[in-house]
Design a protein around this motif. Structure first.
Motif, short mmCIF file in Angstrom:
data_model
loop_
_atom_site.label_atom_id
_atom_site.label_comp_id
_atom_site.label_asym_id
_atom_site.label_seq_id
_atom_site.Cartn_x
_atom_site.Cartn_y
_atom_site.Cartn_z
N ARG A 8 0.82 -1.21 0.00
CA ARG A 8 0.00 0.00 0.00
C ARG A 8 0.86 1.27 0.00
N LEU A 14 -3.48 6.07 -2.01
CA LEU A 14 -4.19 5.35 -0.96
C LEU A 14 -4.06 6.01 0.40
N LEU A 23 -9.60 6.93 2.13
CA LEU A 23 -10.06 6.35 0.86
C LEU A 23 -10.03 4.83 0.93
N TYR A 25 -10.58 2.27 -1.85
CA TYR A 25 -10.75 2.21 -3.30
C TYR A 25 -11.11 0.80 -3.73
N ASP A 27 -12.85 0.16 -6.77
CA ASP A 27 -13.29 0.29 -8.16
C ASP A 27 -12.19 -0.20 -9.10
N ASN A 28 -11.46 -1.20 -8.67
CA ASN A 28 -10.32 -1.70 -9.44
C ASN A 28 -10.73 -2.38 -10.72
N GLN A 33 -5.37 1.78 -9.36
CA GLN A 33 -4.46 2.88 -9.03
C GLN A 33 -3.03 2.54 -9.45
N ASP A 352 -19.83 6.53 -0.97
CA ASP A 352 -18.81 7.55 -1.24
C ASP A 352 -18.68 8.51 -0.06
N ALA A 357 -15.16 3.85 -2.50
CA ALA A 357 -15.37 4.03 -3.94
C ALA A 357 -15.75 2.69 -4.58
N ARG A 359 -18.40 1.08 -8.01
CA ARG A 359 -18.99 1.48 -9.30
C ARG A 359 -20.45 1.07 -9.32
N ASN A 386 -5.78 -4.01 -1.44
CA ASN A 386 -6.94 -3.94 -0.54
C ASN A 386 -6.77 -4.87 0.66
N GLU A 390 -10.66 -2.96 4.98
CA GLU A 390 -11.47 -2.22 4.00
C GLU A 390 -12.76 -2.96 3.69
#
Length: 406
Positions: A8, A14, A23, A25, A27-28, A33, A352, A357, A359, A386, A390
């Motif tokens: 990370r 991140l 954050l 995240y 939405d990989n 990222q 959000d 995050a 989709r 991740n 998380e």
């Protein structure tokens, strides 16, 4: 040992906050990222090393060409390909799949010929074949999935008939996370004399891929999901198929000689790489792939399997959450809806606010949405950075959604 906290720290984004929250995240599946090594390579490429490739004899051009062409070998190594000359550089899987449609399929398929594909395909592996349906009368034959979201390889093989000229199949669903046994499909299709194009956009991100073992005629990947820059990617094409392909785009680098009444094309793979490529993007892709191979794709796969198992156990405790797809091969991609009819866009907005995050939408998979009887879902897609913490944050945010929308 795979240390996710060390990993990370390689990804500067991140460490930021969104809406006052750390954050998370997830939405990989849409785009991953970028590690600092990739960011540095892109910055250096523009700030210190930029020049056009192949044409120049000066220092910067030679340096850019050496780095750009070196990526071909890196991609070959990442995919287990024996020959770097079977790697065509593209802007991503979409261009690679369109290359197959225009360069290989269009000259060969006529009205009534068939292309077999599954309902799980991403639009990038659907729309080019619709072009052939609209313009040349090609027939698309669809193979359904079962209730768990699995695709039976034999069902795909059985759908191949005397008029089938191509099988187009995903290696991993970007919605359900289902991993498809593409090797068995390729073997069955080849026994019937039918080539196979595989959309590897998701699978190659999460597990080791060996295109020699799979045996597909075409295998497409995209850089922005592989922790590399957008506008980068490649497609592995077997040499016997390259020999059957006409150029797709015309311009510099794909030609050897041009005269008023004559043209001579370059040899593959250059034959299929017209114009100035995404030089710095592809160099960044090479750095991203080296980064992933440095971590060890087996280690990445093991980390994500553990994440997937943990997420499944947490999701199973939410009887008001409908998770789509329960394949035994499922990777760490979860598409879901809430009971009670809350729209996925509203769910993602609440998430959000908690810094999570995800989709929301149809995920460029219209036929699959039709098959599932849905118009949209939320999708949480996990990557190599991740953590289980998380997952817990996601669950807490979903519980808030349930309270708001129940």
């Amino acid at each position: 040992m795979y240390d996710v906290q060390t990993v990370r720290r390689d990804f500067p984004i991140l460490s930021r906050e969104v809406n006052g929250k750390p954050l998370v995240y997830l939405d990989n599946g849409a785009s991953a990222q970028k590690p600092q090594a990739v960011i540095d390579a892109v910055t250096r490429g523009y700030a210190e090393e930029y020049a056009n490739v192949h044409r120049g004899l000066h220092y910067l051009s030679n340096l850019a060409t050496e780095k750009y062409e070196g990526v071909r070998g890196i991609v070959a190594r990442f995919l287990g390909a024996k020959d770097p000359d079977e790697i065509v550089m593209t802007s991503g899987s979409t261009e690679g799949l369109n290359l197959v449609a225009y360069s290989w399929a269009m000259p060969r398929l006529k009205a009534g010929d068939e292309i077999v594909l599954s309902v799980m395909e991403h639009h990038a592996n659907i729309v080019p074949w619709h072009f052939l349906r609209e313009r040349q009368g090609v027939v698309l034959k669809w193979v359904d999935i079962d209730v768990n979201g699995d695709l039976d390889p034999q069902a795909v093989i059985d759908a191949i008939g005397p008029k089938t000229k191509l099988v187009a199949i995903t290696h991993m669903s970007n919605v359900l996370g289902t991993v498809v046994d593409v090797k068995t499909i390729v073997e069955g299709a080849h026994e019937k004399g039918v080539p196979v194009v595989v959309d590897g956009s998701q699978a190659c991100v999460h597990s080791p891929v060996d295109v020699e073992e799979i045996g597909a005629d075409f295998y497409a990947i995209t850089g922005h999901k592989l922790y590399g820059p957008s506008g980068s990617g490649a497609i592995h094409i077997r040499k016997e198929r390259m020999a059957e392909m006409r150029p797709f785009l015309g311009g510099g680098d794909m030609i050897r000689h041009v005269h008023k009444d004559q043209i001579e094309y370059n040899d593959p793979p250059m034959k299929f790489e017209a114009g100035t490529p995404g030089i710095v993007q592809q160099i960044g892709l090479g750095v991203a792939l080296e980064y992933m191979m440095g971590l060890g794709m087996e280690n990445v796969a093991a980390h994500e399997r553990a994440l997937c198992d943990y997420a499944r156990s947490r999701f199973d405790g939410l009887n008001w959450l409908n998770v789509q797809g329960n394949s035994a091969t499922k990777g760490a991609i979860f598409s879901f809806t809430l009971q009670g009819g809350a729209h996925p866009h509203d769910i993602s907005t609440v998430l959000d606010k908690k810094g999570v995050a995800v989709r929301a939408g149809h995920h460029c998979a219209g036929p699959l949405m039709d098959h599932l009887g849905l118009t949209a879902t939320c999708r949480a897609s996990f990557g190599l950075y991740n953590t289980t913490e998380e997952v817990d944050t996601l669950i807490e945010a979903l519980e808030l959604c349930h309270e708001l929308f129940a």
